[in-house]
Design a protein around this motif. Structure first.
Motif: not given
Length: 301
Positions: A57-61, A136-140
């Motif tokens: 149910h969740l986003s990758s973030v 995704q780069t921002g999450v990393t």
């Protein structure tokens, strides 16, 4: 008050619940709390790593933040058997282990609290402002920054942590050469802790107001979850932060009586910090689907 070691049987560091060893009521209570935290928290967090409940149910973030929370909690929980042994007996693992293990506990605690903060802000932005973070780069970069801040906030233990001898017993504890150093550490921990607490509370209070206006949510369950998250932070963290500030005030005012009673209270309160790490799977991973939405457009009221 002027000695390099606190004139109490309680060390000041939040990661260290290994106080002057004594198998009496005062020593038994923290040992039982730590044992409970280890036996319940380690399997619970490992279960999240293996089964990843509700992750579909969740986003990758959210998934990355949730896994980071698990790693942070395990980092401090897995060290508990050594602390319990040393708490009951003496510190037998040397100076390097004293500094390194305390540093890892600090990093785990700060990593956990900062990840919870990131999760609360992300949920606040998603529900209240309909802003979804997918880069995704921002999450990393966020995770790297999170751990960098955790390391910076924990680095002082590598300086102040020492193995001392008291009544022919080795103890891993913090030593400060001046009252200014001691006060600085206490105020830093208190300031960071209360800042994190208020950010989380603000995010979830605003989120709860939005939830009450959204018919597609299961509002009673979500409201209870939000209340549980805030109450757990209040019960397990606010007493510790308050006592830290009270100790700093007592040192500054040279009030040994208040300092003695505050440090005695910290004796048990520090052990309770680890209970929060074993509750995190129930508060975040296993209940994360309550914060999922059907469509972004449904957030608007």
């Amino acid at each position: 008050m002027n000695s390099s070691v606190p004139s109490s049987n309680v060390s000041l560091s939040p990661g260290n619940v290994v106080l002057h060893p004594s198998w009496d009521f005062d020593g038994l209570v923290p040992s039982v709390v730590l044992s409970f935290s280890f036996l319940l928290g380690v399997p619970g967090n490992i279960a999240v790593l293996i089964f990843r409940p509700n992750f579909q149910h969740l986003s990758s973030v959210s998934q990355k933040l949730m896994l980071n929370l698990v790693v942070s909690d395990l980092l401090c929980l897995l060290t508990l058997p050594l602390w319990i042994y040393s708490f009951i007996n003496i510190w037998t693992f040397g100076l390097v282990a004293c500094k390194l293990l305390t540093f890892l506990v600090y990093c785990g605690i700060y990593g956990s609290r900062l990840t919870v903060t990131a999760l609360s802000v992300q949920r606040y932005l998603l529900v209240v402002h309909q802003k979804k973070w997918t880069h995704q780069t921002g999450v990393t970069l966020l995770l790297v920054l999170l751990w960098l801040v955790s390391i910076i906030l924990s680095i002082h233990v590598l300086v102040f942590r020492q193995v001392t001898t008291d009544q022919n017993k080795n103890i891993c504890e913090s030593q400060y050469s001046s009252e200014a150093q001691w006060i600085t550490v206490l105020l830093m921990e208190g300031l960071v802790g209360f800042t994190i607490f208020f950010v989380i509370v603000f995010s979830y209070v605003r989120l709860q107001k939005k939830v009450k206006r959204a018919t597609f949510f299961n509002s009673p369950q979500t409201s209870r979850l939000i209340t549980s998250i805030i109450m757990s932070l209040f019960v397990f963290w606010v007493p510790y932060l308050f006592l830290n500030l009270l100790c700093a005030a007592a040192i500054f005012l040279h009030n040994e009586d208040i300092l003695k009673h505050s440090l005695t209270a910290l004796y048990t309160v520090k052990a309770l910090l680890f209970v929060n790490s074993c509750l995190n799977p129930a508060l975040y991973a296993f209940t994360s689907h309550f914060f999922c939405c059907k469509k972004r457009s449904e957030f608007s009221s």
